[in-house]
Each structure stands twice: as structure tokens, then as C-alpha cells.
Design a protein around this motif. Structure first.
Motif, mmCIF file in Angstrom:
data_model
loop_
_atom_site.group_PDB
_atom_site.id
_atom_site.type_symbol
_atom_site.label_atom_id
_atom_site.label_comp_id
_atom_site.label_asym_id
_atom_site.label_seq_id
_atom_site.Cartn_x
_atom_site.Cartn_y
_atom_site.Cartn_z
ATOM 1 N N PHE A 1 15.420 -24.459 -24.037
ATOM 2 C CA PHE A 1 16.189 -25.287 -25.267
ATOM 3 C C PHE A 1 14.869 -26.055 -25.686
ATOM 4 C CE2 PHE A 1 18.021 -29.204 -26.714
ATOM 5 C CZ PHE A 1 18.754 -28.727 -28.034
ATOM 6 N N PHE A 2 14.261 -26.765 -24.896
ATOM 7 C CA PHE A 2 13.214 -27.704 -25.234
ATOM 8 C C PHE A 2 12.252 -27.005 -26.206
ATOM 9 C CE2 PHE A 2 9.268 -30.291 -24.722
ATOM 10 C CZ PHE A 2 9.709 -31.330 -25.304
ATOM 11 N N VAL A 3 11.560 -25.749 -25.733
ATOM 12 C CA VAL A 3 10.790 -25.022 -26.379
ATOM 13 C C VAL A 3 11.324 -24.712 -27.767
ATOM 14 C CG1 VAL A 3 9.219 -22.892 -26.551
ATOM 15 C CG2 VAL A 3 9.548 -24.198 -24.673
ATOM 16 N N TYR A 4 12.739 -24.013 -27.746
ATOM 17 C CA TYR A 4 13.163 -23.762 -29.129
ATOM 18 C C TYR A 4 13.266 -24.960 -29.936
ATOM 19 C CZ TYR A 4 17.173 -22.919 -31.904
ATOM 20 O OH TYR A 4 17.989 -22.555 -33.113
ATOM 21 N N ALA A 5 13.600 -26.105 -29.571
ATOM 22 C CA ALA A 5 13.795 -27.291 -30.329
ATOM 23 C C ALA A 5 12.448 -27.824 -30.942
ATOM 24 C CB ALA A 5 14.815 -28.517 -29.634
ATOM 25 N N LEU A 6 11.327 -27.892 -29.942
ATOM 26 C CA LEU A 6 10.174 -28.543 -30.454
ATOM 27 C C LEU A 6 9.119 -27.428 -30.977
ATOM 28 C CD1 LEU A 6 8.369 -30.907 -29.675
ATOM 29 C CD2 LEU A 6 7.443 -29.909 -27.845
ATOM 30 N N HIS A 7 9.066 -26.357 -30.943
ATOM 31 C CA HIS A 7 8.148 -25.482 -31.572
ATOM 32 C C HIS A 7 7.885 -25.510 -33.011
ATOM 33 C CE1 HIS A 7 10.935 -22.273 -32.464
ATOM 34 N NE2 HIS A 7 9.974 -21.904 -33.511
ATOM 35 N N PRO A 8 8.997 -25.905 -33.732
ATOM 36 C CA PRO A 8 8.775 -25.999 -35.158
ATOM 37 C C PRO A 8 8.642 -27.445 -35.816
ATOM 38 C CG PRO A 8 10.985 -25.640 -34.881
ATOM 39 C CD PRO A 8 10.474 -25.624 -33.678
ATOM 40 N N MET A 9 9.021 -28.405 -34.814
ATOM 41 C CA MET A 9 8.953 -29.785 -35.194
ATOM 42 C C MET A 9 7.587 -30.446 -35.386
ATOM 43 S SD MET A 9 10.828 -32.927 -32.735
ATOM 44 C CE MET A 9 12.089 -31.841 -32.945
ATOM 45 N N ALA B 1 4.160 -21.699 -27.447
ATOM 46 C CA ALA B 1 5.244 -22.172 -26.188
ATOM 47 C C ALA B 1 4.643 -22.944 -25.180
ATOM 48 C CB ALA B 1 5.742 -20.685 -25.796
ATOM 49 N N LEU B 2 3.444 -22.489 -24.928
ATOM 50 C CA LEU B 2 2.542 -22.930 -23.568
ATOM 51 C C LEU B 2 2.276 -24.498 -23.916
ATOM 52 C CD1 LEU B 2 0.999 -22.818 -21.138
ATOM 53 C CD2 LEU B 2 -1.097 -22.262 -22.399
ATOM 54 N N LEU B 3 2.225 -24.899 -25.346
ATOM 55 C CA LEU B 3 1.859 -26.175 -25.827
ATOM 56 C C LEU B 3 3.225 -26.869 -25.632
ATOM 57 C CD1 LEU B 3 -0.417 -25.699 -29.018
ATOM 58 C CD2 LEU B 3 -1.107 -26.539 -26.865
#
Length: 145
Positions: free
Chosen positions: A71-79, A119-121
Motif C-alpha cells: 500500500f505504501f509503494v502504491y500511494a507514494l510512487h506518484p506522490m 518501487a525500490l526508492l
């Protein structure tokens, strides 16, 4: 989902390969906006099938600690943080690493590897937050820890 995608597995794989090629060839055109959407949908279907197959064969195993971060990757990657998102940063880095402006192969490598680097970031940000600000991370992820 795996069973549903199994029925048309070859179709999704062919569409994925064809649309990836189209994305590269027609980059920055109106056609690319359509082929990118087709590529994303077909690739998700292909990856669900491939992942299910690898899990069934025992090649992959579920890692509960890593699944906490989805969920964190999903929410953060475009932010956008500090004027750039994790995905934008990954794209910029891979384009420079593989000389995408000079070589088609570099552009293809960048296109394929930038989501993984993005995703790694995001995972690195997750790990840092979990270490130094676990309660804040808990708030951000809605209690998924």
C-alpha cells in the motif's frame, strides 16, 4: 484472479510485447497514450499469471514483511515530494544511466527498469520511516505495519 488470467495467458503476453514495442516506437505521440494504457493492463494480467505460476512451482515465496509495504509503494510512487516523485526520479536516473537519449536499447532498458527503481526508492523511504518515525508511518498506512 490467477485462474481468470490463466485462460488467456498467451493473448496477454502477446499484447504486452506488442504494446511495449509500440510504446517505444511511438513515444511522445498520440498513439503512445493509447498503447501505454494497453501495455499497463496487459502487463498486469501477464504478471499476475507469471507470479501465480512461479508461486505454484515454489520458485517464489510470499514475504509477509514485503507485503506490508504494498500500500505504501502504491500511494507514494506518484506522490510529488520536493518537486519530484519516486517514479519521476527513477525515470530520470535510468534514462541517464542507460544513455536513453542516444540509444534505443538504453531507452528500452530505462522503460523496463524505472518502475523497479521507483518501487525500490519507495521501499527505502518505507524502511527509513519505519526506523525513525514508526508511529507516523503507521498513521500514513492506516495501521498496516
Amino acid at each position: 484472479m490467477v485462474t481468470a488470467f490463466l485462460k488467456k495467458k498467451n493473448t496477454y503476453l502477446v499484447i504486452t510485447i506488442f504494446s511495449l514495442f509500440s510504446c517505444v516506437v511511438f513515444d511522445s505521440t498520440k498513439i503512445a497514450s493509447v498503447t501505454q494504457q494497453v501495455y499497463c493492463i496487459a502487463t498486469v494480467a501477464s504478471l499476475i499469471h507469471i507470479t501465480g505460476m512461479l508461486l505454484n512451482k515454489g520458485v517464489l515465496t510470499v514475504r509477509p514483511k514485503l507485503s506490508q509495504t504494498s500500500f505504501f509503494v502504491y500511494a507514494l510512487h506518484p506522490m510529488v515530494i520536493l518537486k519530484v516523485s519516486c517514479l519521476e526520479l527513477a525515470i530520470a536516473l535510468t534514462e541517464r544511466m542507460f544513455f536513453a537519449s542516444h540509444y534505443d536499447a538504453g531507452y528500452i532498458l530505462s522503460y523496463l527498469l524505472s518502475p523497479l527503481l521507483g518501487a525500490l526508492l519507495c521501499l527505502i523511504v518505507f524502511a527509513v520511516l519505519k526506523t525513525i518515525m514508526p508511529r507516523f508511518l503507521n498513521l500514513l498506512t492506516g495501521g498496516r505495519d
